[in-house]
Design an enzyme around this catalytic site. Structure first.
Site, mmCIF file in Angstrom:
data_model
loop_
_atom_site.group_PDB
_atom_site.id
_atom_site.type_symbol
_atom_site.label_atom_id
_atom_site.label_comp_id
_atom_site.label_asym_id
_atom_site.label_seq_id
_atom_site.Cartn_x
_atom_site.Cartn_y
_atom_site.Cartn_z
ATOM 1 N N VAL A 72 0.812 -1.136 -0.042
ATOM 2 C CA VAL A 72 0.008 -0.054 0.099
ATOM 3 C C VAL A 72 1.147 1.195 0.172
ATOM 4 O O VAL A 72 1.859 1.413 0.882
ATOM 5 C CB VAL A 72 -0.709 -0.086 1.280
ATOM 6 C CG1 VAL A 72 -1.491 1.336 1.319
ATOM 7 C CG2 VAL A 72 -1.581 -1.295 1.263
ATOM 8 N N GLY A 117 4.524 4.163 2.960
ATOM 9 C CA GLY A 117 4.109 2.878 2.257
ATOM 10 C C GLY A 117 4.203 1.899 3.252
ATOM 11 O O GLY A 117 4.773 1.996 4.298
ATOM 12 N N LYS A 118 3.812 0.633 2.968
ATOM 13 C CA LYS A 118 3.794 -0.543 3.643
ATOM 14 C C LYS A 118 3.402 -1.631 3.080
ATOM 15 O O LYS A 118 2.332 -1.628 2.146
ATOM 16 C CB LYS A 118 2.991 -0.494 5.029
ATOM 17 C CG LYS A 118 3.559 -1.328 6.309
ATOM 18 C CD LYS A 118 4.568 -0.709 6.828
ATOM 19 C CE LYS A 118 5.144 -1.337 8.277
ATOM 20 N NZ LYS A 118 5.997 -0.478 9.046
ATOM 21 N N GLY A 119 4.069 -2.881 3.388
ATOM 22 C CA GLY A 119 3.708 -4.080 2.542
ATOM 23 C C GLY A 119 3.680 -5.416 3.406
ATOM 24 O O GLY A 119 4.138 -5.097 4.644
#
Ligand code: NAD
Length: 428
Positions: A72, A117-119
């Site tokens: 995201v 962001g992050k995943g």
């Protein structure tokens, strides 16, 4: 009533523990104080981009399994997205969304040119071999390749990912673009373009924030008793650096239990014991207490540096510390913050207190792009400058708006992103 969110009954308010709702509440409070118009709120609330990828993997036993991964990108107005990748069985899109927004605000608070962001990948690393983990990492990297890159999105380690994972991502990306591109991830081994001082950076940021907050409340480290929850990268290094500054660390914990010694723990010895024995159990120079009791023990400073949702509306009245410095992400729920405010307990919020890590990640990215690597002393000096400035910026906002440091950090972060948005205008 249970203090542990994991055992809260279904009738209790589980919304309190939803990181996305918690973040939305903090965002709304700050947006109200900033008189942010509805359109701007809508823009800043929503992630810019969400990608879900299916990852077919040939397992060691020859079978094929398909894993799900997410990335995201909450916001890239101020620069490339920045944020970790986590591997865990309970990874879900709501959590990744919230964490990516947190990263936008964190990068803005310390004023580094990144968005958030992050995943994550839904998997249980304890049940996977090293080869399977490598396959998942490489396939995930390939899946999100189109939105990745030093100028687009720069991941870092998070829960259950480490330097090795970053090395695999860097290699996979480099193979696709046909050149070694170290700046595509941070938190790499030093031999692959990592930064000196990165491993200690989050703990160092916690120590520096604690120092600045102590000045604010008019205290000195000597005879100040500190409880640290968690003894990993953030808690262990944070506790050691606080110990070296002259604080008395009276208690520290790991996921199996806590140790306590009112005369102060010998932190180098405790960390050496942990290195050898992997857990605090059996350490003889302190008493042992259950984890659930630790954060309510008498102390002056509490550093929650383990995991989220530890200080809640169900237990905030039991905290005895005068100052809380949040090493972990989201250790205090929004509801608990209200209680802590009423009790006049100063809280240095996560997006400021643990921002030392992302700040040195930014330095790592800069060094990779320059191809010129700094000494540890230079990294630490620049980190200190960044953290002291961020603390003072947040503190000024708290004075200006007469709010907690947490609300002030959100006001500062949102204002900076909104200003860039207004100046850039709406494209299209
Ligand atoms: P880590 O895995 O190195 O350490 C976590 C520690 O917490 C371990 O000692 C573990 O035993 C302990 N722990 C877990 N659950 C616990 C519980 N319920 N009670 C007591 N102890 C418990 O992780 P870390 O990198 O130190 O991260 C800790 C927190 O800090 C996380 O919230 C993470 O998101 C946040 N954080 C980490 C960094 C970083 O650079 N490592 C940066 C920013 C934020």
């Amino acid at each position: 009533m249970s203090n542990n969110p994991a055992t809260v009954s279904a009738t209790q308010d589980m919304d309190e523990f939803n990181p996305f709702l918690s973040m939305a509440q903090l965002f709304n409070e700050a947006a109200d104080l900033l008189n942010l118009d509805e359109g701007m709120r809508e823009v800043l609330r929503r992630p810019e981009r969400e990608l879900t990828v299916s990852l077919p993997i040939v397992m060691d036993d020859g079978s094929t399994k398909v894993f799900t991964g997410y990335r995201v990108q909450h916001n890239f107005l101020r620069g490339p997205c920045k944020g970790g990748i986590r591997f865990a069985p309970d990874v879900n899109l709501d959590e990744i969304r919230a964490l990516s927004a947190w990263m936008t605000w964190k990068c803005s608070v310390v004023d580094i040119p990144f968005g958030g962001g992050k995943g994550g990948v839904i998997c249980d690393p304890r049940e996977l071999s090293k080869r399977e983990l490598e396959q998942i990492t490489r396939r995930y990297t390939t899946g999100i390749m189109d939105i990745l890159g030093p100028d687009r999105d720069v991941p870092a380690p998070d829960m259950n990912t480490d330097e090795q994972t970053m090395a695999w991502i860097m290699d996979t990306y480099s193979m696709h673009v046909r050149r070694t591109t170290t700046a595509v991830v941070t938190g790499k081994p030093i031999s692959l373009g990592g930064s000196r001082g990165r491993r200690e950076a989050t703990g160092r940021g916690v120590m520096l924030n604690c120092r600045e907050a102590m000045k604010k409340i008019g205290r000195r480290p000597e005879n100040t008793r500190v409880i640290v929850q968690g003894s990993g990268n953030v808690g262990g290094i944070g506790a050691l650096l606080l110990y070296r500054e002259g604080y008395k660390i009276t208690s520290i914990s790991d996921m199996y239990g806590a140790i306590i010694n009112e005369n102060g723990l010998d932190m180098p010895q405790v960390l050496e014991y942990l290195r050898t024995n992997k857990r605090l159990e059996g350490y003889t120079e302190a008493d042992h207490i259950p984890n659930l009791d630790q954060i309510f023990q008498d102390c002056d400073v509490l550093v929650p540096a383990a995991t989220e949702n530890q200080i809640t509306s169900h237990n905030a009245h039991r905290i005895q510390a005068k100052l809380i410095v949040e090493g972990a992400n989201g250790p205090t729920t929004a509801k608990a913050q209200t209680i802590l405010d009423e009790r006049e307990i100063t809280v240095v919020p996560d997006i400021l207190a643990n921002a030392g890590g992302v700040t040195v990640s930014y330095f790592e990215w800069v060094q990779d792009r320059m191809g010129y690597f700094w000494t540890e002393e230079m990294v630490n000096t620049r980190l200190e400058q960044a953290i002291v400035k961020a603390f003072n910026d947040v503190n000024s906002k708290a004075d200006e708006y007469q709010v907690s440091l947490r609300t002030a950090a959100y006001i500062l972060a949102i204002e900076r992103v909104a200003t860039v948005y207004k100046m850039r205008g709406i494209f299209g």
